[in-house]
Design a protein around this motif. Structure first.
Motif, PDB file in Angstrom:
ATOM      1  N   CYS A  46      12.430  50.067   3.299  1.00 44.12           N
ATOM      2  CA  CYS A  46      11.907  51.445   3.214  1.00 44.12           C
ATOM      3  C   CYS A  46      10.992  51.783   4.398  1.00 44.12           C
ATOM      4  CB  CYS A  46      11.158  51.656   1.897  1.00 44.12           C
ATOM      5  SG  CYS A  46       9.692  50.618   1.720  1.00 44.12           S
ATOM      6  N   THR A  48       7.935  51.559   4.627  1.00 42.78           N
ATOM      7  CA  THR A  48       6.633  52.113   4.221  1.00 42.78           C
ATOM      8  C   THR A  48       5.484  51.276   4.791  1.00 42.78           C
ATOM      9  OG1 THR A  48       7.654  52.931   2.217  1.00 42.78           O
ATOM     10  CG2 THR A  48       5.251  52.814   2.201  1.00 42.78           C
ATOM     11  N   LYS A  56       1.380  50.218   0.031  1.00 43.48           N
ATOM     12  CA  LYS A  56       2.341  51.098  -0.654  1.00 43.48           C
ATOM     13  C   LYS A  56       3.726  50.463  -0.765  1.00 43.48           C
ATOM     14  CE  LYS A  56      -0.026  55.395   0.089  1.00 43.48           C
ATOM     15  NZ  LYS A  56      -0.458  56.289   1.131  1.00 43.48           N
ATOM     16  N   CYS A  57       3.877  49.244  -0.268  1.00 43.49           N
ATOM     17  CA  CYS A  57       5.146  48.506  -0.448  1.00 43.49           C
ATOM     18  C   CYS A  57       5.371  48.377  -1.955  1.00 43.49           C
ATOM     19  CB  CYS A  57       5.032  47.111   0.192  1.00 43.49           C
ATOM     20  SG  CYS A  57       6.338  45.952  -0.309  1.00 43.49           S
ATOM     21  N   PRO A  58       6.602  48.623  -2.440  1.00 43.43           N
ATOM     22  CA  PRO A  58       6.836  48.526  -3.886  1.00 43.43           C
ATOM     23  C   PRO A  58       6.527  47.130  -4.450  1.00 43.43           C
ATOM     24  CG  PRO A  58       8.809  49.311  -2.719  1.00 43.43           C
ATOM     25  CD  PRO A  58       7.784  49.022  -1.674  1.00 43.43           C
ATOM     26  N   HIS A  59       6.478  46.129  -3.569  1.00 42.85           N
ATOM     27  CA  HIS A  59       6.241  44.748  -4.043  1.00 42.85           C
ATOM     28  C   HIS A  59       4.844  44.241  -3.703  1.00 42.85           C
ATOM     29  CE1 HIS A  59      10.758  44.787  -2.988  1.00 42.85           C
ATOM     30  NE2 HIS A  59      10.572  45.238  -4.211  1.00 42.85           N
TER      31      HIS A  59
END
Ligand SMILES: Cc1cc2nc3c(=O)[nH]c(=O)nc-3n(C[C@H](O)[C@H](O)[C@H](O)COP(=O)(O)O)c2cc1C
Length: 231
Positions: A46, A48, A56-59
């Motif tokens: 992404c 990001t 803000k990384c989803p992980h």
């Protein structure tokens, strides 16, 4: 001495045995993580982390224990068996998540004072390219001193390794451990790291990525401050 071991596999075979034996020769406080057991979300691409904020990384949250252990360690041990001439997917995936830590983006000060050991075992060949997979990240993170231990074990488990080879491995472990202990807390970046940092500092003065540029400016790195020097 704080030691963090990143195991590129979740099982305890030859690579695990060599990594943990070496760590015990360092006689420090060990934290260890197994991949994919302790982190198994693939990078989504992404961007990001690069363009906005790594938080803000989803992980991001799931990675916090590993990230903190990496940042806090004096010595990092990355150990991966050779899978088709490269690191395991779990190890590669972890490194992908730390792309934002490359000097071209937002390196962490803590990296410039660490030592790292990269361990790889293969049945026959591929240790060099596997070790390089990790060494690339370590260099671009700014880690100044990296040791390598690549072993062609000619076996599928540690027990099957010939006794003479086991003795050679132990000797190598002891040699590396001695150097790491001697240099603990004293490592400084070499010319190559400093030169690359210098080029990055020029780039960040007028950087194309605002987030990175701002980070470098706030740290004072676009001027004379350097992450390896004590303030
Ligand atoms: C998917 C896979 C790919 C492998 N690729 C290679 C390879 O390219 N070259 C090689 O010599 N051995 C290869 N091997 C063998 C392992 O690298 C070797 O047995 C290693 O020592 C295993 O370490 P471990 O005991 O820690 O699992 C491969 C094994 C697997 C499972």
């Amino acid at each position: 001495m704080k030691i963090t071991i990143i195991h590129g596999q979740s099982h305890k075979g030859s690579t695990y045995k060599i990594a943990t034996d070496l760590a015990s020769k360092l006689n420090g406080e060990v934290k260890e993580f197994f991949l994919p057991r302790d982190f198994n979300d693939f990078c989504l691409g992404c961007t990001t982390c690069f363009m906005k904020d790594e938080k803000k990384c989803p992980h991001y949250e799931k990675l916090v224990p590993i990230t903190n252990a990496i940042l806090e360690a004096d010595v990092l041990i990355f150990a991966s068996p050779v899978y088709v001439y490269h690191v395991t997917a779990g190890m590669k995936n972890l490194l992908d998540h730390y792309g934002y830590l490359w000097m071209v983006h937002r390196p962490a000060e803590a990296m410039f004072k660490k030592q790292a050991i990269v361990i790889s075992t293969a049945a026959g060949a591929g240790m060099k390219s596997t070790i390089k997979d990790v060494k690339d990240s370590l260099f671009y993170w700014g880690v100044p001193k990296v040791y390598e231990l690549g072993v062609a074990v000619a076996a599928t488990s540690y027990e099957q390794i010939k006794e003479s080879k086991k003795k050679d491995i132990e000797k190598e472990e002891a040699k590396i451990a001695k150097k790491v202990i001697k240099r603990n807390g004293k490592v400084k970046p070499r010319f190559k790291t400093k030169a690359f940092f210098f080029i990055m500092h020029l780039m960040q003065k007028t950087g194309w990525n605002e987030v990175d540029s701002l980070y470098w400016k706030e740290k004072g790195w676009t001027k004379k401050t350097r992450p390896w020097k004590n303030k």
